[in-house]
Design a protein around this motif. Structure first.
Motif, short mmCIF file in Angstrom:
data_model
loop_
_atom_site.label_atom_id
_atom_site.label_comp_id
_atom_site.label_asym_id
_atom_site.label_seq_id
_atom_site.Cartn_x
_atom_site.Cartn_y
_atom_site.Cartn_z
N LEU A 196 -17.33 -44.78 35.44
CA LEU A 196 -16.70 -45.85 36.20
C LEU A 196 -16.55 -47.11 35.34
N TYR A 197 -17.38 -47.25 34.31
CA TYR A 197 -17.34 -48.43 33.47
C TYR A 197 -16.08 -48.47 32.60
N VAL A 198 -15.54 -47.30 32.26
CA VAL A 198 -14.35 -47.24 31.40
C VAL A 198 -13.14 -47.92 32.05
N PRO A 199 -12.74 -47.53 33.27
CA PRO A 199 -11.59 -48.24 33.86
C PRO A 199 -11.90 -49.71 34.14
N TYR A 200 -13.14 -50.04 34.43
CA TYR A 200 -13.52 -51.44 34.61
C TYR A 200 -13.20 -52.23 33.34
N ASP A 256 -4.58 -49.64 36.08
CA ASP A 256 -4.73 -49.69 37.54
C ASP A 256 -4.78 -48.29 38.12
N LEU A 257 -3.92 -47.41 37.62
CA LEU A 257 -3.90 -46.03 38.12
C LEU A 257 -5.20 -45.30 37.77
N THR A 258 -5.78 -45.63 36.64
CA THR A 258 -7.04 -44.98 36.24
C THR A 258 -8.15 -45.32 37.21
N SER A 306 -11.66 -43.82 41.70
CA SER A 306 -12.14 -44.12 43.06
C SER A 306 -11.82 -42.98 44.02
N LEU A 307 -10.62 -42.42 43.93
CA LEU A 307 -10.24 -41.31 44.81
C LEU A 307 -11.09 -40.07 44.53
N ILE A 308 -11.33 -39.79 43.26
CA ILE A 308 -12.17 -38.64 42.91
C ILE A 308 -13.57 -38.83 43.47
N GLN A 309 -14.12 -40.04 43.32
CA GLN A 309 -15.47 -40.29 43.85
C GLN A 309 -15.50 -40.16 45.37
N ALA A 310 -14.48 -40.64 46.05
CA ALA A 310 -14.42 -40.51 47.51
C ALA A 310 -14.31 -39.04 47.91
N THR A 311 -13.48 -38.29 47.18
CA THR A 311 -13.33 -36.87 47.49
C THR A 311 -14.62 -36.11 47.24
N ALA A 350 -14.53 -35.70 33.42
CA ALA A 350 -15.18 -35.37 34.69
C ALA A 350 -15.81 -36.63 35.28
N ILE A 351 -15.51 -36.89 36.53
CA ILE A 351 -16.05 -38.06 37.23
C ILE A 351 -17.10 -37.55 38.21
N ASP A 352 -18.25 -38.20 38.22
CA ASP A 352 -19.30 -37.82 39.16
C ASP A 352 -19.42 -38.88 40.25
N ARG A 353 -19.95 -38.46 41.38
CA ARG A 353 -20.23 -39.41 42.45
C ARG A 353 -21.47 -40.20 42.06
N PRO A 354 -21.42 -41.53 42.14
CA PRO A 354 -22.59 -42.32 41.75
C PRO A 354 -23.82 -42.00 42.58
N ARG A 355 -24.92 -41.79 41.92
CA ARG A 355 -26.22 -41.57 42.56
C ARG A 355 -27.25 -42.27 41.70
N LEU A 356 -28.20 -42.89 42.33
CA LEU A 356 -29.22 -43.58 41.57
C LEU A 356 -30.02 -42.55 40.78
N THR A 357 -29.93 -42.64 39.45
CA THR A 357 -30.57 -41.64 38.60
C THR A 357 -31.83 -42.16 37.91
#
Length: 156
Positions: free
Chosen positions: A68-72, A108-110, A115-120, A146-153
């Motif tokens: 998530l930091y990359v598109p930020y 912006d699209l990235t 965000s959509l991948i994380q929501a899905t 590959a995008i993962d859903r954020p979880r406190l690790t």
């Protein structure tokens, strides 16, 4: 989230707020602005979690969401004074424009795609639907990562 974690999280946010308020009052004074009566700088307070919460990269790492930091970072160049950001607001003959002169919609699209991948991923954790799993795999292929859903690790 456990009671101790909640206390630590709130204490960290209070420490950050206190430091920001203290700095802002200093900035008001340095700029010659009047500080409203009753507004005082709080004593400097620190909390060990401040660096993690204050730094978005560290927060992404703590939640296992480094991707998530990359598109930020891609989008940050549009709002912070950077060479690429400055070029987005100049014409070919280097005159400043009050609007972007180049299309940087890819960044912006990235962030939208991530965000959509994380929501899905979040919804699919609940539904466990094969169509969503295929859509997620296709999205990862198109995005190239590959995008993962954020979880406190790690413990904050």
């Amino acid at each position: 989230m456990g009671s101790r974690r909640r206390r630590d999280a709130i204490a960290t946010l209070i420490a950050l707020d206190s430091e920001r308020r203290r700095k802002f009052i200093g900035e008001l004074t340095a700029a010659g602005w009047p500080v409203p009566a009753g507004v005082t700088a709080l004593p400097r307070v620190a909390h060990p979690l401040q660096p993690t919460v204050e730094n978005f990269q560290e927060l992404c790492i703590a939640y296992g969401a480094r991707s998530l930091y990359v598109p930020y970072r891609m989008l940050s160049s549009n709002v912070y004074p950077t060479g690429s950001g400055a070029m987005d607001y100049t014409t070919e003959d280097f005159h400043l424009a009050a609007y972007p002169t180049r299309d940087d919609s890819e960044a912006d699209l990235t962030i939208v795609a991530v965000s959509l991948i994380q929501a899905t991923l979040t919804i699919n954790d609940l539904l466990k639907h094969p169509v969503l799993a295929i859509a997620i795999a296709d999205a990862h292929t198109h995005l190239g990562v590959a995008i993962d859903r954020p979880r406190l690790t790690k413990s904050l």
